[in-house]
Design a protein around this motif. Sequence first.
Motif, mmCIF file in Angstrom:
data_model
loop_
_atom_site.group_PDB
_atom_site.id
_atom_site.type_symbol
_atom_site.label_atom_id
_atom_site.label_comp_id
_atom_site.label_asym_id
_atom_site.label_seq_id
_atom_site.Cartn_x
_atom_site.Cartn_y
_atom_site.Cartn_z
ATOM 1 N N LYS A 67 66.644 33.075 -12.274
ATOM 2 C CA LYS A 67 65.288 33.081 -12.829
ATOM 3 C C LYS A 67 64.379 33.954 -11.970
ATOM 4 O O LYS A 67 64.535 34.000 -10.744
ATOM 5 C CB LYS A 67 64.749 31.664 -12.936
ATOM 6 C CG LYS A 67 65.546 30.805 -13.912
ATOM 7 C CD LYS A 67 64.940 29.444 -14.120
ATOM 8 C CE LYS A 67 65.759 28.644 -15.134
ATOM 9 N NZ LYS A 67 65.199 27.284 -15.359
ATOM 10 N N ASP A 68 63.467 34.622 -12.610
ATOM 11 C CA ASP A 68 62.639 35.635 -11.949
ATOM 12 C C ASP A 68 61.216 35.121 -11.754
ATOM 13 O O ASP A 68 60.505 34.878 -12.738
ATOM 14 C CB ASP A 68 62.618 36.903 -12.798
ATOM 15 C CG ASP A 68 61.818 38.029 -12.166
ATOM 16 O OD1 ASP A 68 61.388 37.883 -11.007
ATOM 17 O OD2 ASP A 68 61.632 39.051 -12.847
ATOM 18 N N PRO A 69 60.774 34.946 -10.494
ATOM 19 C CA PRO A 69 59.407 34.459 -10.272
ATOM 20 C C PRO A 69 58.347 35.392 -10.836
ATOM 21 O O PRO A 69 57.285 34.938 -11.278
ATOM 22 C CB PRO A 69 59.305 34.334 -8.752
ATOM 23 C CG PRO A 69 60.357 35.248 -8.209
ATOM 24 C CD PRO A 69 61.470 35.199 -9.212
ATOM 25 N N VAL A 70 58.606 36.688 -10.811
ATOM 26 C CA VAL A 70 57.621 37.640 -11.346
ATOM 27 C C VAL A 70 57.390 37.388 -12.834
ATOM 28 O O VAL A 70 56.250 37.273 -13.302
ATOM 29 C CB VAL A 70 58.077 39.093 -11.104
ATOM 30 C CG1 VAL A 70 57.145 40.063 -11.839
ATOM 31 C CG2 VAL A 70 58.112 39.405 -9.620
ATOM 32 N N GLY A 107 41.047 41.914 -18.401
ATOM 33 C CA GLY A 107 42.236 41.471 -17.699
ATOM 34 C C GLY A 107 42.147 41.524 -16.191
ATOM 35 O O GLY A 107 41.219 42.069 -15.603
ATOM 36 N N ILE A 108 43.138 40.912 -15.552
ATOM 37 C CA ILE A 108 43.292 40.939 -14.104
ATOM 38 C C ILE A 108 44.393 41.932 -13.752
ATOM 39 O O ILE A 108 45.242 42.251 -14.590
ATOM 40 C CB ILE A 108 43.639 39.533 -13.550
ATOM 41 C CG1 ILE A 108 45.012 39.075 -14.061
ATOM 42 C CG2 ILE A 108 42.564 38.529 -13.949
ATOM 43 C CD1 ILE A 108 45.481 37.763 -13.453
ATOM 44 N N LEU A 109 44.384 42.436 -12.518
ATOM 45 C CA LEU A 109 45.396 43.405 -12.098
ATOM 46 C C LEU A 109 46.606 42.678 -11.522
ATOM 47 O O LEU A 109 46.468 41.808 -10.653
ATOM 48 C CB LEU A 109 44.818 44.349 -11.048
ATOM 49 C CG LEU A 109 44.225 45.664 -11.534
ATOM 50 C CD1 LEU A 109 43.658 46.457 -10.362
ATOM 51 C CD2 LEU A 109 45.280 46.511 -12.263
ATOM 52 N N PHE A 110 47.779 43.052 -11.974
ATOM 53 C CA PHE A 110 49.014 42.393 -11.557
ATOM 54 C C PHE A 110 50.022 43.439 -11.110
ATOM 55 O O PHE A 110 50.247 44.432 -11.803
ATOM 56 C CB PHE A 110 49.587 41.583 -12.728
ATOM 57 C CG PHE A 110 50.817 40.786 -12.391
ATOM 58 C CD1 PHE A 110 50.718 39.472 -11.963
ATOM 59 C CD2 PHE A 110 52.082 41.350 -12.514
ATOM 60 C CE1 PHE A 110 51.849 38.718 -11.665
ATOM 61 C CE2 PHE A 110 53.226 40.610 -12.222
ATOM 62 C CZ PHE A 110 53.105 39.297 -11.793
ATOM 63 N N THR A 111 50.630 43.200 -9.943
ATOM 64 C CA THR A 111 51.630 44.115 -9.414
ATOM 65 C C THR A 111 52.926 43.356 -9.140
ATOM 66 O O THR A 111 52.916 42.284 -8.527
ATOM 67 C CB THR A 111 51.161 44.778 -8.109
ATOM 68 O OG1 THR A 111 49.933 45.478 -8.346
ATOM 69 C CG2 THR A 111 52.193 45.766 -7.586
ATOM 70 N N GLU A 112 54.022 43.922 -9.588
ATOM 71 C CA GLU A 112 55.365 43.390 -9.339
ATOM 72 C C GLU A 112 55.981 44.171 -8.178
ATOM 73 O O GLU A 112 55.887 45.394 -8.128
ATOM 74 C CB GLU A 112 56.215 43.550 -10.596
ATOM 75 C CG GLU A 112 57.685 43.230 -10.423
ATOM 76 C CD GLU A 112 58.489 43.485 -11.692
ATOM 77 O OE1 GLU A 112 59.738 43.468 -11.607
ATOM 78 O OE2 GLU A 112 57.874 43.689 -12.761
ATOM 79 N N ALA A 113 56.606 43.469 -7.230
ATOM 80 C CA ALA A 113 57.141 44.150 -6.053
ATOM 81 C C ALA A 113 58.413 43.470 -5.558
ATOM 82 O O ALA A 113 58.658 42.286 -5.812
ATOM 83 C CB ALA A 113 56.098 44.186 -4.940
ATOM 84 N N ASP A 114 59.221 44.255 -4.818
ATOM 85 C CA ASP A 114 60.393 43.746 -4.100
ATOM 86 C C ASP A 114 60.293 44.225 -2.666
ATOM 87 O O ASP A 114 60.009 45.408 -2.406
ATOM 88 C CB ASP A 114 61.682 44.277 -4.726
ATOM 89 C CG ASP A 114 61.917 43.718 -6.115
ATOM 90 O OD1 ASP A 114 62.510 42.627 -6.210
ATOM 91 O OD2 ASP A 114 61.500 44.371 -7.103
ATOM 92 N N ALA A 115 60.510 43.316 -1.723
ATOM 93 C CA ALA A 115 60.416 43.652 -0.300
ATOM 94 C C ALA A 115 61.768 43.432 0.369
ATOM 95 O O ALA A 115 62.415 42.402 0.155
ATOM 96 C CB ALA A 115 59.351 42.804 0.383
ATOM 97 N N GLU A 116 62.182 44.390 1.182
ATOM 98 C CA GLU A 116 63.447 44.290 1.907
ATOM 99 C C GLU A 116 63.227 43.545 3.222
ATOM 100 O O GLU A 116 63.376 44.086 4.322
ATOM 101 C CB GLU A 116 64.021 45.682 2.134
ATOM 102 C CG GLU A 116 64.390 46.397 0.830
ATOM 103 C CD GLU A 116 65.002 47.765 1.052
ATOM 104 O OE1 GLU A 116 65.338 48.084 2.228
ATOM 105 O OE2 GLU A 116 65.158 48.518 0.073
ATOM 106 N N VAL A 156 53.069 39.637 -6.929
ATOM 107 C CA VAL A 156 54.205 38.749 -6.694
ATOM 108 C C VAL A 156 55.324 39.592 -6.114
ATOM 109 O O VAL A 156 55.740 40.591 -6.717
ATOM 110 C CB VAL A 156 54.667 38.054 -7.987
ATOM 111 C CG1 VAL A 156 55.836 37.114 -7.691
ATOM 112 C CG2 VAL A 156 53.520 37.280 -8.620
ATOM 113 N N THR A 157 55.798 39.208 -4.935
ATOM 114 C CA THR A 157 56.788 39.997 -4.198
ATOM 115 C C THR A 157 58.057 39.184 -3.999
ATOM 116 O O THR A 157 58.048 38.136 -3.345
ATOM 117 C CB THR A 157 56.246 40.419 -2.825
ATOM 118 O OG1 THR A 157 54.980 41.074 -2.984
ATOM 119 C CG2 THR A 157 57.216 41.358 -2.123
ATOM 120 N N ARG A 158 59.153 39.664 -4.586
ATOM 121 C CA ARG A 158 60.448 39.034 -4.350
ATOM 122 C C ARG A 158 60.922 39.404 -2.941
ATOM 123 O O ARG A 158 60.846 40.576 -2.549
ATOM 124 C CB ARG A 158 61.483 39.514 -5.363
ATOM 125 C CG ARG A 158 61.082 39.344 -6.824
ATOM 126 C CD ARG A 158 62.200 39.890 -7.722
ATOM 127 N NE ARG A 158 61.781 40.023 -9.107
ATOM 128 C CZ ARG A 158 61.231 41.121 -9.633
ATOM 129 N NH1 ARG A 158 61.013 42.190 -8.860
ATOM 130 N NH2 ARG A 158 60.896 41.171 -10.894
#
Length: 449
Positions: A67-70, A107-116, A156-158
Amino acid sequence: MALLPPPPSSSSSLVFKVHRREPELLRPEKPTPHEFKNLSDIDDQEGLRSFVRCIVFFRYNPSMEGKDPVKIIREAMVKTLVFYYPLAGRLREGENGKLMVECNGEGILFTEADAEVTLEQLGGTPQPPYPCMDELLYDVPGSKNTLNSPLLVVQVTRLKCGGFSLGIRYNHAMVDGQGLAQFVYGVSEISRGAEAPSILPVWERHLLSASDPPKVTYQHLEYVDTAPNSEIHHEHLGELVDRSFAFGAKEVATLKSLVPQGKQFTSFEILTACLWKCRTIALQLDPDQEVRVMCVVNARNKFKNPPLPIGYYGNAFVLPVALTTAGQLTQNPIEYALELVQKAKGQFSQDYVRSVASLMVTEGRPHFITERTFGVSDIKHSWVLAFDFGWGHAVSGGSADAGSGEFPGCSYLMPYTDKEGGRGMVASLSLPSLAVERFQKELDTMLLN
């Protein structure tokens, strides 16, 4: 002992890659009213025309594998915005600069991200100053105008370990910390399958507006510079750095034991007195220098006639102060500082709030005084650790700027859970680099008594 708990790697030495998608505008899932709503006169003060950053961290949960939190948080946010549709609007100025929100659904600004990076690399239960905050909450260009810009910026950063972070920047004129937490809590409920937030939002901003005609019935020293030619200069002590200090039950009990038996006070009051005194000693101020303590007092449970409705998410706090000299503060027992903190808090009443609102109208929305002021905002009872998007409760979170920014003299008390599961508080402060060691020494002296 309440040791300074530095992150395992400072934000300057911890380096990791973050892959972001282009920010997108999230609009309410369903059509919402297009209307203009006035902010309250408590909302509409110069000191709140700013942005606040906060962040919350969540661990990997095997039961949520696949399941994807983003995706889950994005979908829950557009549903929640149907109820909180003013947050999807834009602030405008009306006559005489009066703030209002145009509920236009932009609307609000939303950014999807992945962090190593893993949560453990960030500290396991990260505390302020949060490492690499600029990576975990993207500062979208052009989004920091108070007017005509998104009221919320979300990322939201995975994380590499399967956990994730939720970073939010909010327009303080629109909501306070508790109001923002109420919104996020609603998002978390809907993400777990609820049809609506359990606490529905209430606007009713007129309840915190000036009387007609305005009546200023108190002396509001928080907005009056009583020593205009007296400034604190501590550049010789180095640049300001953000630090946090942990206080468990043992530390709080030790501080309370410094006060003669029979005196009634709260944990907030003794911690504020302790931090204020230690900070003043660490800054090595002139004994005749005026110093102030400012208590951020939540008005939600204090209003009686009429009461503030449950669900009110506007700014609902005041900033009463007490003042003394650095010499009096540092040379007297901690009980002296405690009495001043109680004096500041003791000014609060429903009439006091209305008097502040009237002052905003009659004096042109003055900014509260930050020079020579130590302010404390108590968010240890906020809902941060209750947020649950399906992965379990948050492991840590709170204000992301520690006390730097527009009000470097402000400290935040935030909830804290250590690795053994013990509950406590973390106090964040900004101090000149050369004053940190002196602050720690004074704090240790109190805790060793």
